[in-house]
Design an enzyme around this catalytic site. Structure first.
Site, mmCIF file in Angstrom:
data_model
loop_
_atom_site.group_PDB
_atom_site.id
_atom_site.type_symbol
_atom_site.label_atom_id
_atom_site.label_comp_id
_atom_site.label_asym_id
_atom_site.label_seq_id
_atom_site.Cartn_x
_atom_site.Cartn_y
_atom_site.Cartn_z
ATOM 1 N N HIS A 130 -9.007 37.459 67.852
ATOM 2 C CA HIS A 130 -8.453 38.718 67.331
ATOM 3 C C HIS A 130 -9.556 39.428 66.546
ATOM 4 O O HIS A 130 -10.432 38.782 65.967
ATOM 5 C CB HIS A 130 -7.290 38.352 66.403
ATOM 6 C CG HIS A 130 -6.496 39.506 65.880
ATOM 7 N ND1 HIS A 130 -6.903 40.258 64.805
ATOM 8 C CD2 HIS A 130 -5.306 40.024 66.267
ATOM 9 C CE1 HIS A 130 -5.995 41.186 64.548
ATOM 10 N NE2 HIS A 130 -5.014 41.073 65.427
ATOM 11 N N ASP A 207 -8.203 30.168 62.406
ATOM 12 C CA ASP A 207 -7.280 31.291 62.266
ATOM 13 C C ASP A 207 -5.930 30.831 62.817
ATOM 14 O O ASP A 207 -5.752 30.714 64.034
ATOM 15 C CB ASP A 207 -7.850 32.486 63.053
ATOM 16 C CG ASP A 207 -6.845 33.619 63.221
ATOM 17 O OD1 ASP A 207 -5.673 33.461 62.829
ATOM 18 O OD2 ASP A 207 -7.251 34.661 63.767
ATOM 19 N N GLN A 210 -1.266 32.586 64.764
ATOM 20 C CA GLN A 210 -0.281 32.414 65.849
ATOM 21 C C GLN A 210 0.204 30.983 65.995
ATOM 22 O O GLN A 210 0.948 30.690 66.928
ATOM 23 C CB GLN A 210 -0.885 32.882 67.187
ATOM 24 C CG GLN A 210 -1.219 34.352 67.233
ATOM 25 C CD GLN A 210 0.013 35.258 67.154
ATOM 26 O OE1 GLN A 210 1.153 34.817 67.346
ATOM 27 N NE2 GLN A 210 -0.207 36.526 66.863
ATOM 28 N N LYS A 233 4.298 36.318 60.382
ATOM 29 C CA LYS A 233 4.410 35.763 61.741
ATOM 30 C C LYS A 233 5.141 34.428 61.730
ATOM 31 O O LYS A 233 5.238 33.751 62.750
ATOM 32 C CB LYS A 233 3.021 35.606 62.353
ATOM 33 C CG LYS A 233 2.321 36.948 62.599
ATOM 34 C CD LYS A 233 0.991 36.738 63.275
ATOM 35 C CE LYS A 233 0.055 37.900 63.152
ATOM 36 N NZ LYS A 233 0.406 39.037 63.993
ATOM 37 N N CYS A 371 -5.656 43.818 69.947
ATOM 38 C CA CYS A 371 -6.734 43.583 68.965
ATOM 39 C C CYS A 371 -7.688 42.499 69.441
ATOM 40 O O CYS A 371 -8.198 41.710 68.633
ATOM 41 C CB CYS A 371 -6.187 43.228 67.592
ATOM 42 S SG CYS A 371 -5.279 44.571 66.856
#
Ligand code: 7TS
Length: 412
Positions: A130, A207, A210, A233, A371
């Site tokens: 991203h 990261d 998700q 999220k 993104c």
């Protein structure tokens, strides 16, 4: 379609059907919401935690000598403890509240990166990332003279591990990689990548934007040096997230923003800094949303995560095989290890047109580059249509999605 087939004991079925009722915007909405990778909906428990805080406990934390401030501080710090437990961090000092994944990554880039990188050093990311796991490193590379390298991805949308191992060297100071790709849903082999990076003496940031809403994450088992994620999220509020870091790294890092809360003593000439985690939390924090995020953690902990993960996997598998049979539809990202995301393109149609046709039938998906422009450039696509799933989606949602897509295709 039956996503429950593999988990069909009665209590699991009952638990899963109750989940929909917990989310007002799902239970009371005609729309099929398949944009969960952008943000999830919120359970009533999170909405209540926010309004209860403002209605009953609102006060600034840490400083005042009155009961309200005490209650606000206790709730805020209890949330930190919930988040510690949630990702199995060793101590609450390692849970820094930020505005979200983007701010967490920027914190590391500016504080750790600025201190530890110099010309000749290398930062490794991947083509799957991203923008918020690309641009902060680009800016850091420009400031320090370090070099940014991006690992290739395979045609299935997996990180090309041979390329990763070839790029890793003693020049590598940092690896920053997504746990799950937001554009394709690929679950990356982060434990293996972390261990290989550590062999070269590099630090690894994961990261987790998700991943945390879909799977159990154990930062100690992964041996991640930093782990970044966003509350919104994982059924929590917007504007709040977490940076986890190893204690020795966080302790050695300079503050990145100055202000109240992050100090111990201040004179006009000199400041000494507060201990962790406050050293990185300048100013009045986002108290209400941190408390809301704590409620989201408790919500997630109240459900059987392995059952939900299996259920979501079944939804994804069913949706994938259903749309793959439609004429002109090509699934983008065909790794065997995926979570939550189904990206696809349609021959001869712009993703934006498909998105509009689906929206007209009350099916909410996301279209475009997600993104992840370098990934789209690599795949030579203008973008994809992305349906992304969460625990409250069900087979009716899938049926309506597939029917709406079938109808959309008939208009082309
Ligand atoms: N990293 C990944 C893998 C993401 O998916 C996102 C947001 C971010 C970082 C940034 O998170 P933020 O909460 O700080 O904005 N992804 C998406 C998306 O896929 N659609 O909208 C936002």
């Amino acid at each position: 379609m039956d996503a429950l087939t593999d988990i069909a004991d009665e209590s699991s079925v009952a638990a899963l059907s109750k989940i929909r009722a917990d989310f007002p915007l799902i239970a009371g909405n005609e729309q099929v919401y398949l944009d969960n990778a952008a943000t999830t909906q919120k359970p009533q428990a999170v909405i209540d935690a926010l309004s209860n805080y403002y209605a009953r406990d609102n006060a600034n934390v840490h400083r005042a000598a009155h009961k309200l401030a005490g209650r606000a501080t206790e709730s805020y710090e209890n949330s930190r403890e919930s988040l510690r437990r949630f990702i199995n961090a060793e101590s609450r000092e390692q849970i820094i509240f930020t505005a979200g994944t983007t701010e967490s990554i920027n914190l590391v880039a500016q504080s750790w990166g600025q201190t530890n990188l110099q010309s000749g050093d290398e930062i490794i990311i991947t083509l799957l990332e991203h923008h918020s796991n690309i641009v902060p490193w680009q800016l850091l590379a420009q400031r320090t003279g370090a070099t940014l390298l991006a690992c290739n991805v395979t045609p299935e949308g997996e990180i090309d591990l041979a390329d990763y191992h070839a790029k890793l060297s003693t020049r590598t100071k940092l690896v920053s990689v997504g746990h799950v790709s937001n554009a394709l849903g690929t679950i990356n082999p982060v434990a293996e990548m972390i261990s290989a990076a550590h062999d070269k003496g590099a630090v690894v940031l994961v990261d987790g934007a998700q991943s945390v809403g879909h799977m159990a994450v154990d930062v100690q088992a992964l041996d991640a040096d930093f782990y970044a994620f966003s509350g919104h999220k994982m059924f929590g509020p917007t504007g709040i997230g977490v940076l986890y870091g190893k204690l020795e790294l966080l302790n050695a890092m300079p503050p990145w923003q100055g202000g109240g809360e992050m100090i111990e003593t201040v004179t006009i000439e000199h400041t000494t800094f507060n201990s962790l985690p406050y050293k990185f939390e300048a100013g009045t924090p986002n108290i209400a949303d941190a408390i809301g995020l704590g409620a989201a953690v408790q919500y997630i902990e109240s459900i059987d995560r392995s059952m939900v993960q299996q259920y979501e996997d079944n939804l994804l598998r069913l949706a994938t095989s259903a749309i793959a049979q439609l004429p002109g539809v090509r699934v983008i990202g065909t790794s065997a290890h995926k979570s939550g995301v189904l990206s696809f393109v349609v021959d001869g149609a712009h993703p934006g047109d498909i998105g509009t046709l689906l929206d007209q039938q009350d099916v909410a998906v996301r279209v475009g580059h997600h993104c992840a422009m370098p990934l789209m450039q690599h795949l030579e696509l203008p973008g994809t249509v992305r349906a992304s799933f969460s625990l409250y989606n069900n087979t009716d949602d899938l049926d309506r999605f597939v029917a709406a897509l079938t109808k959309a295709l008939s208009f082309l």
